[in-house]
Design an enzyme around this catalytic site. Structure first.
Site, PDB file in Angstrom:
ATOM      1  N   HIS A 116      34.572  46.342  45.024  1.00 10.69           N
ATOM      2  CA  HIS A 116      35.632  45.325  44.985  1.00 10.69           C
ATOM      3  C   HIS A 116      36.542  45.517  46.203  1.00 10.69           C
ATOM      4  CE1 HIS A 116      38.370  42.409  43.641  1.00 10.69           C
ATOM      5  NE2 HIS A 116      38.610  42.807  42.411  1.00 10.69           N
TER       6      HIS A 116
ATOM      7  N   ARG B  95      32.321  42.524  47.349  1.00  6.66           N
ATOM      8  CA  ARG B  95      33.094  41.309  47.092  1.00  6.66           C
ATOM      9  C   ARG B  95      34.276  41.212  48.053  1.00  6.66           C
ATOM     10  NH1 ARG B  95      36.324  38.973  41.730  1.00  6.66           N
ATOM     11  NH2 ARG B  95      35.241  36.983  41.737  1.00  6.66           N
TER      12      ARG B  95
ATOM     13  N   GLY C  72      36.045  28.404  40.800  1.00  2.00           N
ATOM     14  CA  GLY C  72      36.273  27.070  40.274  1.00  2.00           C
ATOM     15  C   GLY C  72      35.045  26.202  40.134  1.00  2.00           C
TER      16      GLY C  72
ATOM     17  N   ALA D 186      35.590  45.371  36.614  1.00  3.10           N
ATOM     18  CA  ALA D 186      35.886  46.437  37.558  1.00  3.10           C
ATOM     19  C   ALA D 186      36.206  47.739  36.841  1.00  3.10           C
ATOM     20  CB  ALA D 186      37.050  46.036  38.458  1.00  3.10           C
TER      21      ALA D 186
ATOM     22  N   TYR E  84      43.613  44.335  46.217  1.00  2.00           N
ATOM     23  CA  TYR E  84      43.559  45.727  45.791  1.00  2.00           C
ATOM     24  C   TYR E  84      43.361  46.636  47.001  1.00  2.00           C
ATOM     25  CZ  TYR E  84      43.589  43.446  41.320  1.00  2.00           C
ATOM     26  OH  TYR E  84      43.962  42.650  40.261  1.00  2.00           O
TER      27      TYR E  84
ATOM     28  N   GLY F 151      33.285  32.745  36.045  1.00  2.00           N
ATOM     29  CA  GLY F 151      34.166  33.600  35.280  1.00  2.00           C
ATOM     30  C   GLY F 151      34.583  32.972  33.968  1.00  2.00           C
ATOM     31  N   ARG F 152      35.579  32.078  34.018  1.00  2.00           N
ATOM     32  CA  ARG F 152      36.136  31.490  32.798  1.00  2.00           C
ATOM     33  C   ARG F 152      35.102  30.722  31.982  1.00  2.00           C
ATOM     34  NH1 ARG F 152      41.032  28.773  36.014  1.00  2.00           N
ATOM     35  NH2 ARG F 152      39.292  28.667  37.478  1.00  2.00           N
TER      36      ARG F 152
END
Length: 372
Positions: A176, A228, A300, A58, A181, A321-322
């Site tokens: 985003h 998103r 996940g 972002a 946010y 992501g991870r």
């Protein structure tokens, strides 16, 4: 090698993707002075491959929209120029590159606001202190509720940031509107306590989000715009009493504009009653059925779950992501059903330009040596 649903091709508007594995936007706190650096070039280049979709971390839409250290921005020409080498390196590998843009709103510690001014939000309610990755406590400033007449200026900041992203060479932009946010702070009734046209009803609470999407679509074209959402999330005290209605309303707005893709974060992992293991709740099907463009899920997923999501027509794309953070060649590892590097959570947000950033090994040692 295996050909699985995740590794099948997908046409996303004018973009021809060679597989369904997407790099999720991941803030890594390594863009010093809000400017991308040479190590940022290497990080994204490592994860780029022919026809793969990468979504950049972002980018703040203004100096006062920041909330975390060393995050990049796209409000100045200097930042546009700093992003160009990153984009060029990704394109040289044949990848498609989108850029996420955001505004922290009330999720901002005092040090990120000039002259001690309050961060802006839909409300003057403060975010409760949060425990962050290193175990320390992050305190947030008391926000100031935006005046109605100020909101068009914030919408314009998103428009300018999107324009700058295209000037930097990105193929598209993701707004985003998730994870607590600023846009989420307007949409969700657990935060938004306004009494003007931006508060109260679902339609009013989503008005700011709609105006941002309209403005960005008008600037760069809806054919290269994604959004998103995280309707079920409670990040940063941001919750809604009817998340299904919220998401469907936003999807209706996006459909009307012809937005390219919708990227939705799954609800939090739940426990499987049969074996006690964590499982993905899979509550996004109504949104998938409602959205007319490419539908992307995140939250996940592993290889098996990602394959199932595509095979069952639950999603068009799966953002990682991870796993992608720790495995720069993730699609290839999925293709070979190879073992995966384990990610090191303690280095997710450290400012080191190498450790936990560009030093995760490739499956093929020769490839790793070439890149190094």
């Amino acid at each position: 090698m295996e050909t699985t649903p995740l590794l099948s091709a997908h046409k996303m508007g004018e973009f021809n993707l060679t597989n369904r594995v997407v790099l999720a936007p991941l803030g890594r706190c390594r863009s010093y002075g809000s400017l991308p650096q040479p190590h940022n070039v290497l990080y994204y280049e490592q994860r780029a491959a022919q026809g793969v979709l990468l979504i950049a971390e972002a980018n703040a839409v203004s100096e006062t929209s920041r909330g975390y250290p060393h995050m990049p921005g796209l409000w100045s020409q200097e930042q546009v120029e700093a992003w160009k080498p990153v984009v060029d390196a990704v394109h040289a590998k044949g990848a498609i590159f989108f850029c996420q843009i955001w505004h922290h709103g009330r999720v901002s510690p005092p040090e990120f606001q000039p002259n001690g001014q309050a961060p802006i939000s839909s409300t003057d309610k403060q975010v409760t202190a949060q425990v962050i990755h290193d175990g320390s406590i992050m305190e947030f400033a008391v926000p100031r509720s935006l005046k109605t007449v100020e909101i068009p200026d914030i919408v314009n900041e998103f428009r300018i940031a999107a324009k700058n992203a295209i000037k930097a060479g990105f193929d598209g932009v993701e707004i985003h509107a998730a994870n607590g946010y600023l846009i989420d702070q307007f949409m969700k009734d657990g935060v938004n306590d306004r009494i003007d046209e931006y508060g109260g009803s679902l339609e009013n609470r989503c008005l700011f989000a709609a105006e941002v999407i309209v403005a960005v679509a008008a600037e760069i074209g809806a054919h290269r715009l994604g959004v998103r959402l995280s309707p079920f999330a409670d990040y940063m005290d941001c919750v809604d009493s009817d998340p299904e209605a919220l998401a469907l309303h936003m999807i209706h707005i996006m459909n009307g504009l012809g937005v390219l893709y919708c990227h939705v974060v799954e609800p939090r992992m739940c426990v499987n009653e049969n074996d006690g293991k964590l499982m993905i709740p899979h509550r996004l099907l109504p949104f998938r059925k409602a959205f007319k463009g490419t539908f992307m899920v995140n939250g996940g997923y592993d290889r098996e779950e990602g394959d199932k999501a595509i095979a069952d027509n639950y999603a068009d794309l799966v953002a990682y992501g991870r796993l992608f953070l720790a495995n720069p060649d993730l699609p290839e590892r999925f293709r070979k059903n190879a073992s995966l590097n384990k990610y090191d959570r303690s280095t997710f947000y450290t400012p080191d330009p190498v450790v936990g950033y560009t030093d995760y090994p490739f499956l093929d040692a020769d490839v790793k040596e070439i890149i190094e």
